[in-house]
Design an enzyme around this catalytic site. Structure first.
Site, mmCIF file in Angstrom:
data_model
loop_
_atom_site.group_PDB
_atom_site.id
_atom_site.type_symbol
_atom_site.label_atom_id
_atom_site.label_comp_id
_atom_site.label_asym_id
_atom_site.label_seq_id
_atom_site.Cartn_x
_atom_site.Cartn_y
_atom_site.Cartn_z
ATOM 1 C CD GLU A 9 -3.724 -6.416 2.748
ATOM 2 O OE1 GLU A 9 -4.860 -5.668 3.149
ATOM 3 O OE2 GLU A 9 -2.593 -6.128 2.204
ATOM 4 C CD GLU B 138 -3.170 -1.133 2.076
ATOM 5 O OE1 GLU B 138 -2.542 -0.254 3.296
ATOM 6 O OE2 GLU B 138 -4.574 -1.478 2.298
ATOM 7 C CD GLU C 149 -3.136 -4.566 11.306
ATOM 8 O OE1 GLU C 149 -1.958 -4.750 10.381
ATOM 9 O OE2 GLU C 149 -3.380 -3.356 10.233
HETATM 10 C C1 GLA Z 1 -3.921 -2.718 4.661
HETATM 11 C C2 GLA Z 1 -3.020 -3.441 4.919
HETATM 12 C C3 GLA Z 1 -2.709 -4.572 5.706
HETATM 13 C C4 GLA Z 1 -3.728 -4.299 7.220
HETATM 14 C C5 GLA Z 1 -4.949 -4.065 6.743
HETATM 15 C C6 GLA Z 1 -5.958 -4.102 8.176
HETATM 16 O O1 GLA Z 1 -4.687 -3.144 4.047
HETATM 17 O O2 GLA Z 1 -2.348 -3.828 4.071
HETATM 18 O O3 GLA Z 1 -1.305 -4.697 6.067
HETATM 19 O O4 GLA Z 1 -2.992 -3.312 8.530
HETATM 20 O O5 GLA Z 1 -5.120 -2.938 6.088
HETATM 21 O O6 GLA Z 1 -7.068 -3.582 7.345
#
Ligand code: GLA
Length: 668
Positions: A309, A152, A357
């Site tokens: 994701e 990301e 998380e």
């Molecule tokens: C993002 C990140 C993941 C995780 C998710 C949690 O998409 O890429 O590593 O932190 O959020 O929702």
């Protein structure tokens, strides 16, 4: 030559797998349960730099060798991460000058991920080194089918304001403008005495006492995007060179990342992949999901993409992390597939016991296998395996919606006519209207070839370059129908107002001039009517109206009240073989829907199915088509609380509340 799609059969299923958080005995159970769930692809090592390189230049790959071996023996493919989004703590200790700085001048704290300046030479060296080691060691591993570079890009760190970034920005400007005189001209440096005599005088647009030159801010946004893109390209090139044949991805946040101009990124990426998280508070969040999926497909040029994701249930980072209800995860996953994803993956495989998380949902929750989530995960795996014929088919779209990151950046700088007029709000309004009308929208950049669309909607194009305006004009003249939203066509690439009356660059295409913007007060509402003097209401608008004058265009709807009362609100201009519509107000949903219906009728655009006899189109029913040599598939997802009934190819089809139906055959 690098491949553009991984060696995968059918639709991929799986998620982020972080075995480094668990003792080895858990790994065997993980792999057995992955098989039970039908997992075919996992992303490994995305955050494992500290485990792979515990001390600078000292590598420990044994554990990863064993993980990849276990997965491969189980027939599970690996999307192998370059772990460069989370440098180990030693990195900043050894390279303090790589610590990023906020616009306010605060150095970032460590103890988390993404704490490095994108322009740092030390980061470039360290991230290249670990990438090279991984490529050499695993480039030939039979489990590895794809590289997952970083994570990301742009979130949470989109821009860095440290001295290293400042110097890199000056280099970037030199390459862009050649000499300071050109820069002074583009930036309107006569304003507030900002004429530069030398490159060294230029600073990043750090927070100041008042508004900083908007052209400087825009260029800094461009530079920051390029700095991140350079980081990606650097790793990608290493992987292509040392591990040829394995495609490279990096996970986007398609409609959800303002700082990254994905139109610039998409051509650099082998496999387009996306992360999508619902705004849990919103009960209509499936609209946002669809928009993100449609954007991702558009970035992939209409071809296949991967949902890298999403979540099985609640995330952990929203103010109220609402759990998904039974069936919701399935609807979410299948909606992505219906919109072109050739796989649905989650963050993450097994819920973490510690770290930031630990309260985030996972495929395997804290409660293990005797849980609703696990049962739904296993069910979805089986269902996706049964839908493997969809893989490789292509989504059929009906219209295009224009999306431009630069316009988003420019529109939302300070000192605008109305801060209440948001870039995304207008896009969402027109997207929602088209979704609820049963249409599938592609997104396109204003400079793209639009000739295959009968209807193109530009909800919000404040920044319109002359080239984009010429492209849109040629599209209309060639027979297309363009609908432009309010406050479009106003400035050029440096936020300079186009000469002459608004809407500047689009004036001739739209056949109108706008004498004044007439933004509304908070809560103020105006009515739009179809006839100049009759009360047939199109419905209303809030936030924004304009004093429109006809300059070749014809009126379609009028302002019945408000500051623009009596004037045209919506216009239509015949140009060449096509038409250009202008909607000068921030219309509400009924008005947007009514105007969309009118423009679709004029353009000959219709949904692929019809309402059941005597009924209205079910507004919460999602309908999409995928087609290819394997067949034609219509997916229907009912997000509403009542059974939805429609006529598909003359046949009555009903979809119970919360259900999904994938119908094969030449139905529409
Ligand atoms: C993002 C990140 C993941 C995780 C998710 C949690 O998409 O890429 O590593 O932190 O959020 O929702």
């Amino acid at each position: 030559m690098h491949s553009r799609w991984p060696r995968l059969d059918g639709l991929a299923y799986g998620g982020d797998y972080n075995p480094e958080q668990w003792p080895e005995e858990v790994w065997t159970e993980d792999v057995a349960l992955m098989r039970e769930a039908g997992v075919t692809l996992v992303s490994v090592g995305v955050f494992s730099w500290g485990m792979l390189e515990p001390r600078p230049g000292e590598y420990e790959f044994g554990w990863l060798d064993r993980v990849l071996g276990l997965l491969h023996d189980a027939g599970i493919a690996v999307d192998l991460g370059t772990p460069t989004v989370a440098a180990p703590p030693w990195f900043l200790l050894h390279h303090p000058q790589a610590r990023p700085v906020t616009r306010e001048g605060l150095p970032y704290g460590n103890g988390t991920r993404q704490v490095h300046c994108p322009s740092s030479p030390a980061y470039a060296a360290a991230s290249s080194a670990i990438t090279r080691e991984l490529a050499l060691r695993y480039g030939g591993h039979p489990a590895v089918v794809m590289w997952h570079v970083n994570n990301e890009y742009g979130a949470p760190l989109g821009e860095c304001y440290c001295e290293t970034s400042a110097a890199a920005f000056r280099d970037w400007l030199r390459a862009r403008y050649g000499d300071v005189a050109t820069l002074n001209d583009r930036w309107g440096a006569a304003f507030w005495s900002q004429r530069y005599g030398h490159w060294d005088e230029i600073e990043p647009p750090r927070t100041s006492g008042t508004v900083v030159n908007p052209a400087l801010r825009l260029d800094y946004a461009r530079f920051s995007n390029d700095a991140l893109l350079d980081c990606f390209i650097r790793e990608r090139d290493i992987l292509h060179e040392l591990a040829p044949g394995i495609p490279v991805t990096t996970n986007f946040m398609a409609t959800n990342c303002k700082s990254v101009d994905y139109w610039r990124w998409a051509p650099e990426v082998d496999v387009i992949s996306n992360d999508n998280y619902l705004v849990a508070e919103r009960s209509d969040n499936y609209l946002e999901l669809a928009m993100s999926a449609d954007m991702t497909r558009s970035l992939a040029g209409g071809g296949p993409w991967l949902l890298m994701e999403h979540s099985t249930s609640a995330v952990s980072w929203q103010p109220r992390n609402i759990a998904k209800r039974p069936g919701e995860m399935r609807r979410n996953s299948l909606a992505h597939v219906a919109r072109g994803a050739d796989g649905a993956l989650f963050f993450q495989w097994r819920a973490s016991r510690y770290g930031a998380e630990k309260h985030h949902s996972a495929m395997l929750p804290q409660g293990g296998t005797d849980t609703r989530i696990w049962r739904e995960v296993v069910g979805l795996g089986a269902e996706l395996a049964g839908l493997s014929a969809l893989a490789g088919t292509v989504v059929e779209s009906d219209i295009a919606i224009l999306w431009d990151w630069e316009s988003w950046w420019a529109q939302e700088l300070e000192w605008r006519p109305s801060a209440a007029l948001g870039y995304l709000d207008r896009i969402r309004a027109w997207y929602e209207a088209s979704w609820r009308a049963g249409l599938t929208a592609d997104f396109a950049s204003p400079g793209a070839d639009l000739s295959r669309y009968r209807l193109v909607i530009a909800p919000s194009l404040y920044l319109t370059t002359e080239a984009a305006a010429a492209n849109l004009g040629a599209y209309v003249a060639g027979g297309g129908t363009l609908l432009a939203g309010c406050f479009s066509g106003i400035v050029d690439a440096w936020d300079r107002v186009h000469p002459g009356p608004y809407p500047g660059a689009l004036r001739d295409v739209l056949g109108v001039t706008v004498e004044e913007w007439l933004p509304l007060r908070e809560g103020e509402r105006v009515t739009l009517t179809w006839e100049e003097s009759a009360p047939a209401a199109v419905s209303g608008a809030t936030v924004w109206t304009e004093a429109v004058k006809l300059a070749g265009g014809k009126p379609v709807a009028w302002y019945a009240d408000g500051p623009a009362a009596g004037g045209p609100a919506v216009t239509r201009n015949d140009l060449g073989e096509g038409q250009a519509w202008y909607v000068s107000a921030a219309t509400d949903q009924p008005a947007t829907a009514a105007l969309l219906a009118a423009v679709c009728e004029a353009a000959g655009v219709s949904a692929p199915a019809r309402p059941a006899a005597g009924a209205a189109w079910p507004r919460d029913l999602e309908i999409t088509r995928r087609a290819g040599p394997a067949g034609r598939f219509v997916t229907l997802i009912n997000h509403g609380s009542d059974t939805a009934e429609i006529l598909l190819g003359g046949r009555l089809v009903s979809v119970p509340s919360g259900e999904v139906r994938v119908i094969e055959g030449d139905t529409a």
